[in-house]
Design an enzyme around this catalytic site. Sequence first.
Site, mmCIF file in Angstrom:
data_model
loop_
_atom_site.group_PDB
_atom_site.id
_atom_site.type_symbol
_atom_site.label_atom_id
_atom_site.label_comp_id
_atom_site.label_asym_id
_atom_site.label_seq_id
_atom_site.Cartn_x
_atom_site.Cartn_y
_atom_site.Cartn_z
ATOM 1 N N GLU A 196 0.775 -1.164 -0.203
ATOM 2 C CA GLU A 196 0.031 -0.071 -0.075
ATOM 3 C C GLU A 196 0.958 1.136 0.160
ATOM 4 O O GLU A 196 1.847 1.453 0.720
ATOM 5 C CB GLU A 196 -1.031 0.071 1.210
ATOM 6 C CG GLU A 196 -1.933 1.081 1.145
ATOM 7 C CD GLU A 196 -2.869 1.064 2.192
ATOM 8 O OE1 GLU A 196 -3.611 2.146 2.634
ATOM 9 O OE2 GLU A 196 -3.078 -0.159 2.690
ATOM 10 N N GLU A 323 -10.640 4.856 9.097
ATOM 11 C CA GLU A 323 -10.696 4.609 7.818
ATOM 12 C C GLU A 323 -11.306 3.059 7.791
ATOM 13 O O GLU A 323 -10.741 2.214 6.901
ATOM 14 C CB GLU A 323 -9.275 4.736 6.721
ATOM 15 C CG GLU A 323 -9.121 6.101 7.038
ATOM 16 C CD GLU A 323 -7.596 6.413 6.110
ATOM 17 O OE1 GLU A 323 -7.495 7.235 5.454
ATOM 18 O OE2 GLU A 323 -6.835 5.298 6.117
ATOM 19 N N ASP A 402 -2.489 14.245 6.372
ATOM 20 C CA ASP A 402 -2.176 13.166 5.814
ATOM 21 C C ASP A 402 -0.738 13.312 4.879
ATOM 22 O O ASP A 402 -0.927 13.104 3.639
ATOM 23 C CB ASP A 402 -3.254 12.436 5.177
ATOM 24 C CG ASP A 402 -2.812 11.058 4.943
ATOM 25 O OD1 ASP A 402 -1.753 10.688 5.475
ATOM 26 O OD2 ASP A 402 -3.465 10.381 3.999
ATOM 27 N N GLU A 430 3.859 9.407 -1.160
ATOM 28 C CA GLU A 430 2.535 9.310 -1.474
ATOM 29 C C GLU A 430 1.830 10.565 -2.288
ATOM 30 O O GLU A 430 1.303 10.452 -3.290
ATOM 31 C CB GLU A 430 1.716 8.691 -0.467
ATOM 32 C CG GLU A 430 -0.049 8.678 -0.876
ATOM 33 C CD GLU A 430 -0.605 8.192 0.618
ATOM 34 O OE1 GLU A 430 -1.993 8.029 0.454
ATOM 35 O OE2 GLU A 430 -0.054 8.264 1.672
#
Length: 716
Positions: A196, A323, A402, A430
Amino acid sequence: MSNTTVQSNISGPQYDAWLGYLQGQSGVKGAARKAAPVWSHNVSVAEDQEMISTAIAELTQGLEKLFDIKPKVSHSAASQASESDLTGQEAHGVWLGTWTGSEAVAQAFSDIERSAVHDEGYLIREDKEQGRLFIGSETPQGVLYGTFHLLRELVLDQESSNGVHPAEGRLSYIAEQPVNALRMINQWDNVDGSIERGYAGKSIFYENGEFTRDLGRIRDYARLLASTGLNAISINNVNVHQCESLFLTERFLGDVAKVAAEFRAYGIRLFLSANYASPIEIGGLLTADPLDEQVREWWNIQTAKVYAAIPDFGGYLIKADSENRPGPFTYNRDHADGANMLAEALRPFGGLVIWRCFVYNCKQDWRDRSTDRARAAYDHFKPLDGRFADNVILQIKNGPMDFQVREAVSPLFGAMEQTNQVLEFQITQEYTGQQRHLCYLIPQWKEVLDFDTFAKGPGSEIKRIADGSLYNRPYSGFAAVSNIGADACWTGHPLAQANLYGYGRLAWNPELSSEEIAEEWVRLTFGHDEEVVRLIYGMLLNSLEIYENYTAPLGVGWMVNPEHHYGPNVDGYEYSKWGTYHFADCDGIGVDRTVSSGTGYTSQYHRENAERYESVDSCPDELLLFFHHVPYTHVLHSGKTVIQHIYDTHFAGAEQAASLAENWRQLEGKIDPTVFDKVAKLQAGQAEHAKEWRDMINTYFYRKSGIAEEQGRTIY
């Protein structure tokens, strides 16, 4: 297990990363090699300990690569002799060991010197007249870290004397003590082989639902981590699926133990991400209520089984109530209840619970301006200060959102005086180009570490909270999401290795500068050709500002494509459930987080910062839109309007990205051609993608605001 093999059968400049020891670099690629020190021909050791054996293997391999000599290793009782007994030619050499395991090493340092370091700290002393060098520590881990430090210094010592690092005298005496006790990597790998937020290929740990059989690559990863001073790793994704939940059971514990052994040889303690709902999903219970006696007993029994297989197991990393992950909220319990249940199971074995604070409403109504995702971690955890067990550590992201390219620092730091805390960074890129774009993240992390919370008055920087010194907490440190995969260079983009290296060095010593770390990494990886060093060093140091210029402006984020988070999409998350809004309309842009008219988020900071952020006049330009909704015509401290700043930075960013590609092209023929070609393609791709960012962002805001760009440049 004795660690006799240092590397797997994979090699090459991409794979060796900063541990290549200048192999094959001569002529234009590096300065002329210096002669081998007299002491480099002999290595003496008295202790039969795994990490000491690892240190010997690393030292002998490094010396052989650097000086083309294979040192003679002596395990004889002579190593136990005192320094005064060493005479003649046999006295030349390296002695390494612990204070209690080697009398020669212990006597090479005074009582005062030895008392200045403890646990993983180490001392190095070179006596050039006698041809001796000593590496000593209280622990085998410290000896290993000292060995890697020695090798790093020897590589840097190969450079010319006009560099940042002086050519002589660096080894006469070195005393090093890690600032942070926990220096951890979080793998987000899944047992199916996927990662991920992974941008460097498949997992090196798993494939097709099983653990890999290539333990050599895992060992080589341990080498990279230990060489920068890291000492802990969790090896699976915090979003734990049912299959990974079985890591705690006999189905996989044997495999986990094998991986733990590879890391143990390099002083790295293994943790597992655990599924909070494991008692239901793999235990056959009907509840995971942390106050239920059956649930507590299940965790006690299962944890004992883990320690039977892995006696030095570190503990559990937990993502709960976040989440859509299960957690104590399901049972009307709070996070202290949930964490303390696991702490109870781990306490008899010295294990830790690392509990992530990334908890927020991920099903928000975008029409509701009163709900603010940035508030969530503080609102959830601040009331629990003092209720967590002493072996629980809260893992707090550097910002409240984030890992955006620019966001405020989390106000939870400085809000919990009675709770252990660890600072979480994201090495994997990310939201910062996904290792297709060059983005050296150390300057961003330095800003966070140096941020003064004023929690106990001036001088209450986040680095002092992370290291435990501000509140005198026993457990503290750094954690970060890894950026490696099975790619030949580990990180997808060869230059992204600098972020992994830099994270480890910064976790060991947060006072190191971005510049020091960048130059170290470049010289260790590419050698000492001054043009190579100058160009790559400059690319690294400029890259974060360049990326920010052509992406999200003035502290707003999330202008990316949903799900995969790559590429521009200004409204990609604007009408979603995730709480990731910029609120741009025809009049202005930004999120009002003030007490006077917004969500009240500014009140979560201590007074000095709360007042600075509350006022549009004192709020720093770079965070203006994070804290305030302002007209496009609002004039920044720079003298520009918000809209012109958006235009200017995006035009500049695209030009700067093109210059990165051009700078790299100048290095053709000076570095390994495989590395050159790979980076050249990536930098060309970044330059083109920066234009797409420029045009989408500028066009969006031109159409939204109707305000023309002052210089008449093309906007579509």
